[in-house]
Design a protein around this motif. Structure first.
Motif: not given
Length: 526
Positions: A435-443
């Protein structure tokens, strides 16, 4: 709408990481050839000879017909020598232009549409060997005709292959196209009589196109030729299309020649083009046969089918992408208002949320596999391995993570604290780290796209359809206050008017350092 769609595609490309399989071998070899020319300021005759030798080897390795290779190389060499006599610079650009023009020529020159009869119905007869994909292609052609406002009828005239009639009925049902099948098949019935009765039925029921699926064999024989000739004589088709499996290489060319001599062929349809990494059949058949490639099937889905455009195929071979096809598919799939709204959000600060990304990603998936879509972008050859490694299951995991969020969390990822992320991970069946990876990469990707939208990245103009308002007012006002006009001339963007229309090679399309860095990072997959 198109500018917004391409921007969303770029955002997805940044988040997911990864060209089509067809012509991969030839594409790689030509890229190496052109790359070796970029350091040369002017072509000598020795340089031309060496380049033509490498191009000849690349074409032969791609299983292109020898006579076609000789003709192709001779034409390119003659034009290259003329260019040398005129002392033209930028030899790599010149050679690529010559190769592009000759590729278009051997592929048929221009797209050839169906010749519809002045008095309906228009009869299209499909012929070919067993296993070439005629029955499935009949359904694909039916869908394509229906999308172009025609009312097609499929005719089950293959009464010899076991369950051929039943297969066509199933394909017709999936395609939403009516099937005329008065005989059960499996050796029962007269295919010539079925074809003749189908025309009467079409006239009575007002079908304007009749697609006749004929029997194939495991090899070319006299019985096959005679039956196909009898059906053709009975229905007098407007188009007789030879369906060929592009994966069998030069055998496809020989089989097409035999059919043309025995029955008569008006055009060629290539199937399984997505599985042919060499592409020799496509590059040979139009020139050897003297008949155009009219359609191409590039996937197992019934919608993986379209007209064959020689110029677009040449562009793919040279690694320059196929933006026209990509735009056409996007126009069919995307909702214009929704895409425009998403693009406008992407222009603003932190307005584009995961819900917008999810909606756009779901529409992208309707266009086909992500690797195929991203492979149509110019410069995709730089990230071929990453694109080909995209797993559709990873995209399913991304959707699961986003679906596990509340609407507020999707709109504003900044509110995602530790407890919220743990709940989302549990709901999606993944680890919190994912979840952290998705959010960080999205931002990070959203910031990148916002910068691209405003033309703020070095060497990059604003994104099409997005940069007009962001890159105007303030920056233009700042220029008015400066003294002197020499400084802007040093900027790379001022050199664009001197650039040719065609890139030097498939590796010449260079992304900005910040953008390329995101692809170079070896990030764990979802």
């Amino acid at each position: 709408m198109i500018g917004g769609t391409l921007s969303i595609l770029g955002l997805f490309k940044l988040i997911c990481e990864g060209p089509t399989q067809v012509f991969d071998t030839l594409q790689d070899r030509l890229a190496t050839v052109f790359k070796g020319l970029r350091s040369k300021g002017r072509l000598t005759e020795a340089d031309i000879d060496a380049t033509m030798r490498e191009i000849r080897i690349a074409l032969l390795e791609a299983d292109v017909n020898l006579a076609v290779v000789k003709e192709f190389v001779a034409a390119v060499k003659a034009r290259a020598l003329d260019a040398e006599l005129s002392k033209a610079l930028n030899p790599s650009q010149q050679v690529i232009k010559f190769v592009n023009d000759e590729l278009i020529s051997i592929l048929g020159g221009e797209a050839r549409p169906i010749r519809f009869a002045k008095r309906p119905p228009t009869v299209i007869m499909l012929a070919g060997l067993q296993g070439a994909g005629k029955t499935t292609l009949a359904g694909k052609l039916g869908i394509w005709l229906r999308e172009n406002r025609h009312t097609p009828l499929l005719v089950a005239a293959d009464l010899q292959r076991p369950n051929a009639v039943n297969q066509l009925q199933i394909v017709g049902e999936r395609a939403g196209v009516h099937v005329f099948a008065p005989e059960p098949g499996n050796g029962v019935g007269d295919p010539v009589d079925v074809a003749r009765r189908a025309i009467v039925h079409a006239e009575a029921k007002l079908y304007d196109v009749v697609i006749v699926d004929t029997a194939g064999r495991l090899g070319v024989d006299q019985e096959l030729m005679q039956q196909a000739a009898d059906i053709k004589a009975a229905v007098n088709p407007s188009e007789t299309l030879f369906v060929v499996d592009s994966m069998i290489g030069q055998d496809a060319v020989n089989t097409a020649k035999a059919f043309d001599e025995g029955v008569g062929v008006d055009g060629v349809v290539l199937t399984k083009l997505d599985g042919d990494a060499r592409g020799g059949a496509a590059l040979s058949i139009a020139r050897v046969l003297g008949k155009p490639i009219m359609f191409a099937s590039n996937g197992e889905g019934l919608t993986d089918f379209d007209m064959f455009h020689p110029d677009r195929m040449a562009s793919r071979i040279l690694g320059m992408g196929d933006m026209l096809t990509l735009i056409e598919q996007a126009e069919k799939t995307f909702d214009a208002e929704e895409s425009r709204a998403a693009a406008e959000k992407l222009m603003g600060k932190n307005k584009f949320g995961l819900q917008d990304f999810l909606s756009q990603m779901q529409q992208l998936r309707k266009m086909g596999p992500m690797s195929k879509i991203l492979g149509m972008l110019p410069g995709a050859g730089q990230f071929k391995d990453a694109i080909n490694e995209i797993d559709e299951k990873e995209i399913d995991r991304i959707e699961a993570i986003i679906h596990s969020m509340t609407p507020a969390e999707r709109d504003d990822v900044s509110i995602l604290n530790g407890s919220r992320r743990a709940r989302i991970a549990k709901g999606a069946g993944v680890q919190v780290s994912e979840v952290n990876k998705l959010v960080n990469r999205f931002v990070e990707a959203r910031k990148m796209m916002e910068s691209l939208a405003g033309g703020g990245m070095p060497g990059m103009p604003g994104m099409p359809g997005m940069g007009g308002r962001r890159s105007g007012s303030k920056r233009q006002q700042g220029k008015k206050g400066r003294k002197g006009g020499a400084r802007p001339a040093n900027r790379p963007v001022q050199q664009q008017p001197q650039a040719p229309q065609i890139p030097q090679s498939m590796d010449d399309f260079q992304l900005p350092p910040e953008l390329a860095k995101m692809f170079d990072q070896n990030k764990p997959k979802f």
